[in-house]
Write a protein that holds these residues in place. Structure first.
Motif, PDB file in Angstrom:
ATOM      1  N   VAL A  67       0.842  -1.200   0.000  1.00  0.00           N
ATOM      2  CA  VAL A  67       0.000   0.000   0.000  1.00  0.00           C
ATOM      3  C   VAL A  67       0.878   1.252   0.000  1.00  0.00           C
ATOM      4  CG1 VAL A  67      -1.990  -1.069   1.121  1.00  0.00           C
ATOM      5  CG2 VAL A  67      -0.176  -0.089   2.520  1.00  0.00           C
ATOM      6  N   ASN A  68       0.349   2.321  -0.576  1.00  0.00           N
ATOM      7  CA  ASN A  68       1.078   3.584  -0.637  1.00  0.00           C
ATOM      8  C   ASN A  68       0.339   4.673   0.130  1.00  0.00           C
ATOM      9  OD1 ASN A  68       2.925   2.371  -2.428  1.00  0.00           O
ATOM     10  ND2 ASN A  68       1.717   2.968  -4.203  1.00  0.00           N
ATOM     11  N   PHE A  69       1.107   5.607   0.684  1.00  0.00           N
ATOM     12  CA  PHE A  69       0.534   6.754   1.378  1.00  0.00           C
ATOM     13  C   PHE A  69       1.235   8.021   0.895  1.00  0.00           C
ATOM     14  CE2 PHE A  69       0.017   3.126   4.204  1.00  0.00           C
ATOM     15  CZ  PHE A  69      -1.347   3.190   4.478  1.00  0.00           C
ATOM     16  N   GLU A  70       0.482   9.108   0.862  1.00  0.00           N
ATOM     17  CA  GLU A  70       1.019  10.381   0.414  1.00  0.00           C
ATOM     18  C   GLU A  70       0.814  11.422   1.509  1.00  0.00           C
ATOM     19  OE1 GLU A  70      -0.785  11.104  -3.494  1.00  0.00           O
ATOM     20  OE2 GLU A  70      -0.911   8.923  -3.675  1.00  0.00           O
ATOM     21  N   GLY A  71       1.856  12.194   1.770  1.00  0.00           N
ATOM     22  CA  GLY A  71       1.772  13.160   2.846  1.00  0.00           C
ATOM     23  C   GLY A  71       2.475  14.471   2.545  1.00  0.00           C
ATOM     24  N   LYS A  72       2.184  15.442   3.389  1.00  0.00           N
ATOM     25  CA  LYS A  72       2.802  16.759   3.265  1.00  0.00           C
ATOM     26  C   LYS A  72       3.439  17.103   4.601  1.00  0.00           C
ATOM     27  CE  LYS A  72       0.088  20.333   2.853  1.00  0.00           C
ATOM     28  NZ  LYS A  72      -0.850  21.328   2.246  1.00  0.00           N
ATOM     29  N   ALA A  73       4.675  17.581   4.555  1.00  0.00           N
ATOM     30  CA  ALA A  73       5.406  17.973   5.754  1.00  0.00           C
ATOM     31  C   ALA A  73       5.652  19.485   5.714  1.00  0.00           C
ATOM     32  CB  ALA A  73       6.731  17.212   5.821  1.00  0.00           C
ATOM     33  N   PRO A  74       6.175  20.064   6.778  1.00  0.00           N
ATOM     34  CA  PRO A  74       6.480  21.498   6.751  1.00  0.00           C
ATOM     35  C   PRO A  74       7.460  21.869   5.635  1.00  0.00           C
ATOM     36  CG  PRO A  74       6.517  20.661   9.000  1.00  0.00           C
ATOM     37  CD  PRO A  74       6.411  19.462   8.103  1.00  0.00           C
ATOM     38  N   HIS A  75       7.507  23.165   5.308  1.00  0.00           N
ATOM     39  CA  HIS A  75       8.453  23.748   4.348  1.00  0.00           C
ATOM     40  C   HIS A  75       8.232  23.281   2.917  1.00  0.00           C
ATOM     41  CE1 HIS A  75      10.236  24.771   8.155  1.00  0.00           C
ATOM     42  NE2 HIS A  75      10.610  23.516   8.396  1.00  0.00           N
ATOM     43  N   GLY A  76       6.998  22.868   2.606  1.00  0.00           N
ATOM     44  CA  GLY A  76       6.681  22.479   1.234  1.00  0.00           C
ATOM     45  C   GLY A  76       7.183  21.104   0.842  1.00  0.00           C
ATOM     46  N   VAL A  77       7.558  20.295   1.829  1.00  0.00           N
ATOM     47  CA  VAL A  77       8.085  18.963   1.546  1.00  0.00           C
ATOM     48  C   VAL A  77       6.942  17.972   1.328  1.00  0.00           C
ATOM     49  CG1 VAL A  77       9.423  17.022   2.463  1.00  0.00           C
ATOM     50  CG2 VAL A  77      10.219  19.372   2.827  1.00  0.00           C
ATOM     51  N   LEU A  78       7.020  17.246   0.223  1.00  0.00           N
ATOM     52  CA  LEU A  78       6.039  16.208  -0.103  1.00  0.00           C
ATOM     53  C   LEU A  78       6.679  14.851   0.139  1.00  0.00           C
ATOM     54  CD1 LEU A  78       4.718  17.676  -3.483  1.00  0.00           C
ATOM     55  CD2 LEU A  78       3.785  18.028  -1.185  1.00  0.00           C
ATOM     56  N   ILE A  79       5.902  13.916   0.656  1.00  0.00           N
ATOM     57  CA  ILE A  79       6.434  12.603   1.007  1.00  0.00           C
ATOM     58  C   ILE A  79       5.556  11.508   0.412  1.00  0.00           C
ATOM     59  CG2 ILE A  79       7.163  11.068   2.869  1.00  0.00           C
ATOM     60  CD1 ILE A  79       7.322  13.467   4.715  1.00  0.00           C
ATOM     61  N   MET A 107       2.922  14.607  -9.189  1.00  0.00           N
ATOM     62  CA  MET A 107       4.067  15.339  -8.635  1.00  0.00           C
ATOM     63  C   MET A 107       5.348  14.506  -8.672  1.00  0.00           C
ATOM     64  SD  MET A 107       2.673  18.194  -7.899  1.00  0.00           S
ATOM     65  CE  MET A 107       3.904  19.045  -6.907  1.00  0.00           C
ATOM     66  N   PHE A 108       5.193  13.198  -8.862  1.00  0.00           N
ATOM     67  CA  PHE A 108       6.326  12.288  -8.910  1.00  0.00           C
ATOM     68  C   PHE A 108       6.273  11.440 -10.178  1.00  0.00           C
ATOM     69  CE2 PHE A 108       6.083  13.295  -4.448  1.00  0.00           C
ATOM     70  CZ  PHE A 108       7.384  13.198  -3.960  1.00  0.00           C
ATOM     71  N   ASP A 109       7.420  11.237 -10.792  1.00  0.00           N
ATOM     72  CA  ASP A 109       7.541  10.310 -11.913  1.00  0.00           C
ATOM     73  C   ASP A 109       8.103   9.000 -11.383  1.00  0.00           C
ATOM     74  OD1 ASP A 109       6.665  12.038 -13.908  1.00  0.00           O
ATOM     75  OD2 ASP A 109       8.669  12.875 -14.210  1.00  0.00           O
ATOM     76  N   ARG A 110       7.507   7.894 -11.793  1.00  0.00           N
ATOM     77  CA  ARG A 110       8.010   6.599 -11.364  1.00  0.00           C
ATOM     78  C   ARG A 110       9.019   6.103 -12.393  1.00  0.00           C
ATOM     79  NH1 ARG A 110       4.696   1.106  -9.728  1.00  0.00           N
ATOM     80  NH2 ARG A 110       6.021   0.542  -7.979  1.00  0.00           N
ATOM     81  N   PRO A 167      11.499  19.376  -7.779  1.00  0.00           N
ATOM     82  CA  PRO A 167      12.228  19.242  -6.509  1.00  0.00           C
ATOM     83  C   PRO A 167      12.526  20.603  -5.889  1.00  0.00           C
ATOM     84  CG  PRO A 167      13.677  18.804  -8.369  1.00  0.00           C
ATOM     85  CD  PRO A 167      12.298  18.891  -8.925  1.00  0.00           C
ATOM     86  N   ILE A 168      12.611  20.619  -4.569  1.00  0.00           N
ATOM     87  CA  ILE A 168      12.853  21.869  -3.846  1.00  0.00           C
ATOM     88  C   ILE A 168      14.120  21.757  -2.990  1.00  0.00           C
ATOM     89  CG2 ILE A 168      10.392  22.412  -3.757  1.00  0.00           C
ATOM     90  CD1 ILE A 168      10.462  21.551  -0.773  1.00  0.00           C
ATOM     91  N   SER A 169      14.669  22.915  -2.655  1.00  0.00           N
ATOM     92  CA  SER A 169      15.804  22.986  -1.735  1.00  0.00           C
ATOM     93  C   SER A 169      15.322  23.569  -0.412  1.00  0.00           C
ATOM     94  CB  SER A 169      16.912  23.877  -2.318  1.00  0.00           C
ATOM     95  OG  SER A 169      17.418  23.353  -3.523  1.00  0.00           O
ATOM     96  N   ILE A 170      15.862  23.049   0.686  1.00  0.00           N
ATOM     97  CA  ILE A 170      15.526  23.590   2.001  1.00  0.00           C
ATOM     98  C   ILE A 170      16.820  23.828   2.778  1.00  0.00           C
ATOM     99  CG2 ILE A 170      13.238  22.524   2.102  1.00  0.00           C
ATOM    100  CD1 ILE A 170      14.364  20.295   3.796  1.00  0.00           C
ATOM    101  N   THR A 171      16.735  24.602   3.834  1.00  0.00           N
ATOM    102  CA  THR A 171      17.917  24.945   4.621  1.00  0.00           C
ATOM    103  C   THR A 171      18.364  23.755   5.468  1.00  0.00           C
ATOM    104  OG1 THR A 171      16.661  25.716   6.542  1.00  0.00           O
ATOM    105  CG2 THR A 171      17.073  27.318   4.767  1.00  0.00           C
ATOM    106  N   ASP A 172      19.587  23.824   5.987  1.00  0.00           N
ATOM    107  CA  ASP A 172      20.102  22.757   6.848  1.00  0.00           C
ATOM    108  C   ASP A 172      19.219  22.589   8.083  1.00  0.00           C
ATOM    109  OD1 ASP A 172      22.151  22.335   5.101  1.00  0.00           O
ATOM    110  OD2 ASP A 172      23.649  23.480   6.234  1.00  0.00           O
ATOM    111  N   GLU A 173      18.756  23.700   8.627  1.00  0.00           N
ATOM    112  CA  GLU A 173      17.897  23.648   9.815  1.00  0.00           C
ATOM    113  C   GLU A 173      16.574  22.959   9.485  1.00  0.00           C
ATOM    114  OE1 GLU A 173      15.580  26.878  12.574  1.00  0.00           O
ATOM    115  OE2 GLU A 173      17.697  27.283  12.123  1.00  0.00           O
ATOM    116  N   GLN A 174      16.029  23.272   8.323  1.00  0.00           N
ATOM    117  CA  GLN A 174      14.781  22.632   7.901  1.00  0.00           C
ATOM    118  C   GLN A 174      15.007  21.149   7.612  1.00  0.00           C
ATOM    119  OE1 GLN A 174      13.948  25.228   4.594  1.00  0.00           O
ATOM    120  NE2 GLN A 174      12.617  26.581   5.798  1.00  0.00           N
ATOM    121  N   HIS A 175      16.193  20.837   7.083  1.00  0.00           N
ATOM    122  CA  HIS A 175      16.537  19.443   6.827  1.00  0.00           C
ATOM    123  C   HIS A 175      16.506  18.630   8.118  1.00  0.00           C
ATOM    124  CE1 HIS A 175      17.569  17.700   2.996  1.00  0.00           C
ATOM    125  NE2 HIS A 175      18.153  18.808   2.577  1.00  0.00           N
ATOM    126  N   GLU A 176      17.038  19.195   9.190  1.00  0.00           N
ATOM    127  CA  GLU A 176      17.048  18.489  10.470  1.00  0.00           C
ATOM    128  C   GLU A 176      15.624  18.192  10.929  1.00  0.00           C
ATOM    129  OE1 GLU A 176      19.320  20.585  13.371  1.00  0.00           O
ATOM    130  OE2 GLU A 176      21.178  20.539  12.203  1.00  0.00           O
TER     131      GLU A 176
END
Length: 236
Positions: free
Chosen positions: A82-94, A130-133, A204-213
């Motif tokens: 099964v697959n799940f799709e989610g959204k995290a802070p800073h515009g990150v898609l999972i 939003m994603f290519d397989r 794809p997006i770039s985020i800061t080191d702090e956001q990465h953590e």
């Protein structure tokens, strides 16, 4: 280098973690592959690929054989992908791929992890465009292999991109070309190191080191869940 290399690096965001988590997850993939087809790798391409990837991670032979035998166990009969799709802070898609014998439990766990860390579980299909397989195959580029000739040989098998770096070659194609590309390489006596279906973000997006953590904490929690198989994000 190109997107394939960049996503390969990004996908290593502690997807598997320590060996204590790695082998059970690899074993589950092998078991599912054996359950869906023959327990003979020569007769089951999906199982053959699962074993190949497990060996690339130094999974012991005994573990691999045990995983294949588990395909006939009664508790495996209801295992689902099964697959799940989610959204995290800073515009990150999972995008989260899971294997579970209890979908209700898995949904609750995934939703809980996301909401506790400022994210949310999206309706399935929300990230479909939003994603290519893609098929991504890795092998050692030996000195006698001419990459330009190889590219020409693989075009009819579904090749979209071929890149080499530090003696390692990555072949990329649409997900529907997984079988034809792996078969073409095997027929050329090229030893495949890894072969996977990856999901690559269109934007794809770039985020800061702090956001990465902050995001890494969410990814680690997701990866700790025994049902989670793979995690993909839109982070470069």
């Amino acid at each position: 280098m190109g997107r394939a290399f960049e996503y390969r690096k990004a996908s290593k965001l502690k997807r598997w973690g320590a060996m204590s988590k790695l082998f059970p997850k690899l074993g589950k993939i092998i078991t599912i592959a054996a359950k869906e087809g023959s327990s003979d790798p020569d007769m089951n391409a999906k199982l053959r690929t699962a074993i190949l990837n497990a060996k690339a991670e130094n999974m012991p032979k005994d573990n691999i054989e045990a995983a294949i035998k588990r395909a006939t166990a009664k508790d495996i009969s209801n295992m689902l992908e099964v697959n799940f799709e989610g959204k995290a802070p800073h515009g990150v898609l999972i995008f989260i791929e899971c294997m579970t014998d209890n979908n209700t439990r898995t949904v609750a766990n995934i939703k809980n992890i996301l909401t506790k860390h400022g994210g949310e579980l999206l309706t399935n299909g929300s990230l479909e465009f939003m994603f290519d397989r893609k098929t991504v195959i890795e092998f050692e580029l030996k000195e006698d292999i001419d990459i330009e000739e190889l590219e020409l040989e693989l075009i009819d098998s579904g090749l979209e991109e071929i890149e080499a770096e530090d003696g390692i070659c990555l072949v990329t194609g649409d997900y529907t070309s997984f079988g034809t590309l792996t078969e073409a390489l095997e027929n050329m006596n090229i030893e495949i190191k890894k072969a996977n279906l990856e999901r690559m973000a269109n934007s794809p997006i770039s985020i800061t080191d702090e956001q990465h953590e902050e995001i890494d904490k969410i990814l680690e929690k997701l990866d700790d869940d025994e049902d989670v198989h793979k995690i993909f994000t839109n982070i470069i």
